[in-house]
Design a protein around this motif. Structure first.
Motif, PDB file in Angstrom:
ATOM      1  N   THR A   6       0.842  -1.189   0.000  1.00 36.59           N
ATOM      2  CA  THR A   6       0.000   0.000   0.000  1.00 36.59           C
ATOM      3  C   THR A   6       0.880   1.244   0.000  1.00 36.59           C
ATOM      4  O   THR A   6       2.122   1.155   0.006  1.00 36.59           O
ATOM      5  N   THR A  62      -0.972   9.649  -4.755  1.00 40.04           N
ATOM      6  CA  THR A  62      -1.583   8.317  -4.742  1.00 40.04           C
ATOM      7  C   THR A  62      -2.888   8.337  -5.507  1.00 40.04           C
ATOM      8  O   THR A  62      -3.568   9.369  -5.576  1.00 40.04           O
ATOM      9  N   GLN A  84      -7.673   6.056  -1.312  1.00 39.47           N
ATOM     10  CA  GLN A  84      -6.541   5.192  -0.957  1.00 39.47           C
ATOM     11  C   GLN A  84      -6.624   4.794   0.517  1.00 39.47           C
ATOM     12  O   GLN A  84      -6.407   3.630   0.870  1.00 39.47           O
ATOM     13  N   THR A 110      -7.364   0.891   1.729  1.00 42.23           N
ATOM     14  CA  THR A 110      -6.384   0.210   2.581  1.00 42.23           C
ATOM     15  C   THR A 110      -7.053  -0.304   3.848  1.00 42.23           C
ATOM     16  O   THR A 110      -6.832  -1.462   4.254  1.00 42.23           O
ATOM     17  N   THR A 120      -9.227  -3.294   3.073  1.00 41.94           N
ATOM     18  CA  THR A 120      -8.414  -4.494   2.834  1.00 41.94           C
ATOM     19  C   THR A 120      -7.909  -5.080   4.146  1.00 41.94           C
ATOM     20  O   THR A 120      -7.968  -6.303   4.360  1.00 41.94           O
ATOM     21  N   ILE A 149      -4.064  -3.280  -2.429  1.00 44.09           N
ATOM     22  CA  ILE A 149      -5.297  -2.845  -1.760  1.00 44.09           C
ATOM     23  C   ILE A 149      -6.315  -2.348  -2.776  1.00 44.09           C
ATOM     24  O   ILE A 149      -7.325  -1.752  -2.408  1.00 44.09           O
ATOM     25  N   ASP A 150      -6.065  -2.631  -4.078  1.00 48.81           N
ATOM     26  CA  ASP A 150      -6.901  -2.069  -5.141  1.00 48.81           C
ATOM     27  C   ASP A 150      -8.094  -2.929  -5.505  1.00 48.81           C
ATOM     28  O   ASP A 150      -8.827  -2.601  -6.432  1.00 48.81           O
TER      29      ASP A 150
END
Length: 444
Positions: free
Chosen positions: A9, A17, A34, A38, A41, A115-116
């Motif tokens: 991440t 980001t 972002q 994160t 996740t 984390i996408d």
């Protein structure tokens, strides 16, 4: 058993980001996305860490970060995670370092992820680790041609080298390298990354999704061997239903069976040949509450999923199967169908009728016995002690090729002799040798 999970991440500094989303969201909102992704996740990672397993593994997590320092990461995500800077180099360099460190620290199974991919759940992380029990490499294909997850059970730096990162070639290049290294590869279900504005609805749906306790999830497990001709249409029908996953377990095909299964989005596993062995391997990886075991040459009826859920909602039913129809003309085969119906309604359906049951019931009876044939008969006989074996009125349509190859009378007699021999206590290995010797078409 030591399982190690690596999460890549970036610290959410606006303007640095999710830059491809800045035109649609702005720098601040892109950085906030972002942050949210994160945290989303890591919630799934925390669920995976506490998920029960037998035998119980030792699980560790390393958050590999860029764009900040360790104190900033701890202030943001807490001190319970291990934090390691990603370091310099392209993604391949950073992945290679992370895997090398994990294996050097004694990990037996190592999985890396970003984390996408908000659709990735704790269940799928457990699936990835389970796949590494008998595969060298596990990949989670991304719909953009990359991968959202990669796992190894031994060091293999070659899978990170000579890759065109951030292109649609990443997955295929990795698979080609794996083939060259003679790695046994498992692939999970394809999922979508959140990289561009058009991907945002996937994030919104994942964020807002409510877990439903009312609907039992259904996994479909398909053992296959050289089924490239039949598999595409079978998979299309399966995927038209409400299923959580389709798992194709290949027993060493020499045709395009594996490639077709991957192309159509199935989870793929590789196994030694043997239908019982293949189905048990698929069931170990399955996450569904309900399991359907389907032959690769058998077509399901419409709304098969609703019928399975309806029947298994009855607690007196231990397992079920569909009525059988044979995809070939001829009055003799219609008599075969009637005979199968008579046998099935007396509690002994076969595997080509699509056996379905609760996952907990399957585990309770120990899965399919590891037999060279009649594994379906053996399982059903075990299940009858737990409840009724129900037959759905809808028909599956199975290939008529074995009746056409050997002849209707010869095939029927062979089948009955084998079953009677098994019920009389003759060894399945001996029956299999006898069957192989007589189950061939006569030469002219």
């Amino acid at each position: 058993m030591s399982q190690h999970l690596i999460v890549f991440t970036r610290y959410p500094v606006p303007g640095t980001t999710k830059t491809r989303l800045i035109p649609a969201l702005g720098a601040e909102a892109a950085a906030d996305l972002q942050r949210q992704m994160t945290e989303h996740t890591l919630r799934q990672v925390a669920c995976w860490q506490t998920r029960p397993a037998s035998p119980s593994p030792y699980r560790t997590v390393d958050v590999r970060f860029s764009g900040g320092d360790r104190s900033q990461m701890e202030a943001w995500l807490g001190a319970s995670w291990q934090y390691t800077p990603q370091g310099e180099g392209d993604l391949g360099d950073r992945l290679q370092r992370a895997f090398a460190a994990a294996f050097a620290a004694g990990a037996d199974q190592v999985v890396a992820m970003g984390i996408d991919c908000p659709q990735l759940t704790a269940q799928q992380l457990a699936q990835a680790m389970q796949a590494l029990v008998d595969h060298d490499l596990v990949l989670g294909p991304a719909t953009d041609g990359g991968y959202y997850l990669l796992g190894l059970r031994r060091p293999c730096p070659e899978v990170f080298q000579e890759i065109a990162w951030s292109t649609a070639k990443v997955l295929q290049q990795t698979l080609a390298i794996a083939q060259g290294q003679n790695l046994r590869v498992a692939t999970l279900a394809p999922l979508s990354d959140i990289d561009y504005p058009e991907d945002l609805p996937t994030w919104y749906a994942a964020r807002d999704r409510l877990e439903s306790a009312k609907t039992k999830t259904l996994s479909v497990i398909i053992p296959a061997l050289n089924e490239a001709a039949t598999l595409p249409s079978v998979l299309q029908e399966v995927q038209s239903g409400d299923v959580v996953e389709v798992i194709v377990v290949d027993g060493g095909s020499q045709d395009d069976t594996l490639a077709i299964a991957r192309q159509q989005g199935a989870i793929t596993l590789q196994s030694a040949p043997g239908r019982a062995r293949q189905m048990n391997q698929g069931a170990r990886l399955a996450t569904g509450d309900l399991l359907l075991f389907l032959h690769a040459d058998t077509h399901l009826p419409t709304q098969f999923d609703a019928e399975i859920r309806r029947m298994l909602s009855d607690p007196t039913i231990a397992a079920g199967a569909f009525t059988l129809a044979i995809d070939a003309p001829g009055a003799a085969l219609r008599w075969v169908e009637r005979g199968v119906s008579w046998r099935s309604r007396r509690g002994l359906p076969y595997g080509d009728q699509g056996l379905f049951l609760r996952a907990e019931t399957f585990r309770q009876v120990g899965g399919f016995p590891d037999l060279p044939l009649l594994e379906d008969v053996a399982l059903v006989r075990r299940l009858r002690s737990l409840g009724r074996i129900a037959i759905a009125p809808q028909s599956v349509l199975t290939s008529g090729r074995r009746w056409q190859r050997l002849g209707v009378v010869r095939t029927t007699v062979l089948n009955q002799v084998i079953v009677l021999g098994y019920l009389a206590g003759i060894s399945p290995d001996r029956l299999a040798r006898w069957y192989r010797g007589r189950g061939r078409p006569k030469s002219n």
